[in-house]
Design an enzyme around this catalytic site. Sequence first.
Site, PDB file in Angstrom:
ATOM      1  N   HIS A  20      -7.672  -4.961  -1.867  1.00 32.66           N
ATOM      2  CA  HIS A  20      -6.415  -4.412  -1.352  1.00 32.66           C
ATOM      3  C   HIS A  20      -5.702  -5.368  -0.392  1.00 32.66           C
ATOM      4  O   HIS A  20      -4.487  -5.304  -0.238  1.00 32.66           O
ATOM      5  CB  HIS A  20      -6.700  -3.077  -0.655  1.00 32.66           C
ATOM      6  CG  HIS A  20      -5.487  -2.224  -0.469  1.00 32.66           C
ATOM      7  ND1 HIS A  20      -4.641  -1.875  -1.499  1.00 32.66           N
ATOM      8  CD2 HIS A  20      -4.962  -1.640   0.644  1.00 32.66           C
ATOM      9  CE1 HIS A  20      -3.659  -1.122  -1.036  1.00 32.66           C
ATOM     10  NE2 HIS A  20      -3.833  -0.963   0.257  1.00 32.66           N
TER      11      HIS A  20
ATOM     12  N   ASP B 285      -8.877  -4.384  -6.587  1.00 33.94           N
ATOM     13  CA  ASP B 285      -8.567  -3.445  -5.506  1.00 33.94           C
ATOM     14  C   ASP B 285      -9.432  -2.188  -5.640  1.00 33.94           C
ATOM     15  O   ASP B 285      -9.243  -1.386  -6.555  1.00 33.94           O
ATOM     16  CB  ASP B 285      -7.081  -3.083  -5.571  1.00 33.94           C
ATOM     17  CG  ASP B 285      -6.581  -2.409  -4.305  1.00 33.94           C
ATOM     18  OD1 ASP B 285      -7.392  -1.759  -3.618  1.00 33.94           O
ATOM     19  OD2 ASP B 285      -5.379  -2.535  -4.007  1.00 33.94           O
TER      20      ASP B 285
ATOM     21  N   SER C 284       0.845  -1.193   0.000  1.00 33.68           N
ATOM     22  CA  SER C 284       0.000   0.000   0.000  1.00 33.68           C
ATOM     23  C   SER C 284       0.886   1.252   0.000  1.00 33.68           C
ATOM     24  O   SER C 284       1.682   1.427  -0.923  1.00 33.68           O
ATOM     25  CB  SER C 284      -0.958  -0.032   1.190  1.00 33.68           C
ATOM     26  OG  SER C 284      -1.962   0.946   1.068  1.00 33.68           O
TER      27      SER C 284
END
Length: 818
Positions: free
Chosen positions: A789, A756, A679
């Site tokens: 994610h 995502d 991330s």
Amino acid sequence: MEGGEEEVERIPDELFDTKKKHLLDKLIRVGIILVLLIWGTVLLLKSIPHHSNTPDYQEPNSNYTNDGKLKVSFSVVRNNTFQPKYHELQWISDNKIESNDLGLYVTFMNDSYVVKSVYDDSYNSVLLEGKTFIHNGQNLTVESITASPDLKRLLIRTNSVQNWRHSTFGSYFVYDKSSSSFEEIGNEVALAIWSPNSNDIAYVQDNNIYIYSAISKKTIRAVTNDGSSFLFNGKPDWVYEEEVFEDDKAAWWSPTGDYLAFLKIDESEVGEFIIPYYVQDEKDIYPEMRSIKYPKSGTPNPHAELWVYSMKDGTSFHPRISGNKKDGSLLITEVTWVGNGNVLVKTTDRSSDILTVFLIDTIAKTSNVVRNESSNGGWWEITHNTLFIPANETFDRPHNGYVDILPIGGYNHLAYFENSNSSHYKTLTEGKWEVVNGPLAFDSMENRLYFISTRKSSTERHVYYIDLRSPNEIIEVTDTSEDGVYDVSFSSGRRFGLLTYKGPKVPYQKIVDFHSRKAEKCDKGNVLGKSLYHLEKNEVLTKILEDYAVPRKSFRELNLGKDEFGKDILVNSYEILPNDFDETLSDHYPVFFFAYGGPNSQQVVKTFSVGFNEVVASQLNAIVVVVDGRGTGFKGQDFRSLVRDRLGDYEARDQISAASLYGSLTFVDPQKISLFGWSYGGYLTLKTLEKDGGRHFKYGMSVAPVTDWRFYDSVYTERYMHTPQENFDGYVESSVHNVTALAQANRFLLMHGTGDDNVHFQNSLKFLDLLDLNGVENYDVHVFPDSDHSIRYHNANVIVFDKLLDWAKRAFDGQFVK
């Protein structure tokens, strides 16, 4: 050997007679065989490790350390071998029992939902037997329950379906304890919350708010009727759920249940992002296309309004909320009732430069600006911990007020607004340390305000309290003579608390009576109050750890040199040394940096954990390093706010400086230094490789990275970067753009999930296109179909970590050296 045979074959035949020639041929063949055998034996011996005669010898890939203990492996981490047990208590939230707090809570035991008391172990009131019930011939499973404050009924959710990260749809029922009956509220309900008086339930269905009467056992009124696919009532849209509330709730009852405040969020002008899903159904030959309203940086935000509904007359009113908004966008970041008739509303402009606080009078139907404050070079972080302090003349509190968190002297501290209608405040705490999140709880019987702070160390969390009449006279609740990270949840009257110790040693939980005058300085953990009993000691985990050689974290403050003003750059860090570490070895150990590094975040904190980093240290014989560089939290406003408008700059510099320090150590192999992040950490990995150009970091592993901040959501990004229109050059520099610099590293790995919804796969695709255009080829890619994610869909989480470990091993083995 082939060359030797060629020489023999060229010997002239006339020098030999026939017999001698045949004999010589035989001898040559035998000789060749003997030479081959000898050569093979030498090779075999070279391939076998030279065993010492000492009993502690282990194979290089052994599962055991020299002292015979087990190494940490993925298999034991994945089956939660090292996962501590934690328990949550669903405290009964009834303000009426504040003066007679028995510490009542709901739990599941002996196949029943029961009410127990932490004070009186014999107290036992059964609410519901079993975890299933039958309704209209269907056998349904209880998936969550919330007891009404008066404990007469239960709100039950079943048939749950996950929506986004914090939101769930489900079928809701009310169980009446007196009649043992189940009444259905509705299906596909997004939210349901009890009123404080236990009479009603506000729920959201099809983006409209309804009131269900627990007394008459039916829905009695619709609060709104304009809900649609783009208009949300009482429920946040995607960006408000993800970035503002971190919750699925946008509705709040007043303390007595007379009013319901809620947000009306209109995302009709927000840009639409389409996510294709490829493997949801094996029968599909076309991808399933899902649409999400996702405001990217510089594009229209959803429009939010506050409304207040009166239960008495069934009317709603929309108080006027306006402030210093540079572009007309306004974020409503927090809604707090400060008494039954007044609502405090926090707002910021879209870039979080200006905080404007409104006080809404629900009776007079007016709104007033009570605070208007600038961020002074930083930003206003979104918080949800504003705490109502009721008036009480006995304790010199003539007005209803509240406690908030403010930057005081450059650090986040507690401020007491003694009158909620005033901007004047009393400073409760100050110093070069920070209060974490905000006020924790207020004990009105003792006039105590509890909070958690970094007063001892920015890598620890201890519990303290102050008396509102004695600012800065801070009383320790937990034992600061020992390193510790603590949390606590309180009973309704704040007499009892569930104290949770999270590390660095094995975690435990216990019940503490904070009204006890006995200060147990000899008791483990708390120095205030009486420990009643342990709820969890994690004794099984303690026993398991005896068999394992878990690499230990060593915490330190690294000096990375001088900044542009000549000041020392001091950052928090920890390292994990591999098993059987030997500092006398030269150019031996690889270094595996793990980074996150997002604004106001923190990774270097003394909690207990055994996970991926410990696996890397154990299985790859590597030194693991984590550095919280500039921009991260809990070291003051100056430390974190200098990344404003230039994300990825200082953060990358600090990782590079740390790598330079480790590369200079004699036992480190400077050609085997890597960086991994997910991330924001994935973004930081790529920015660091870009800025470093292969000088220190030879390898990088980036998972689900942002590569261009124009592609990320507006609420998060603009808080730190302003808009692209205001900060064009900053966005260019903060993107991963100089990809030829990444070609100077030995190799890097990129992984991303195509589903995502947070950091869109678009980021990685745009980055890959840049690599192609610039002829960069020193990388590997792994894509996870339909994973979000967290990368978990269809066994993806197993694969992503297996891939990371294997790829790092290959890197450290020299397989990627150019």
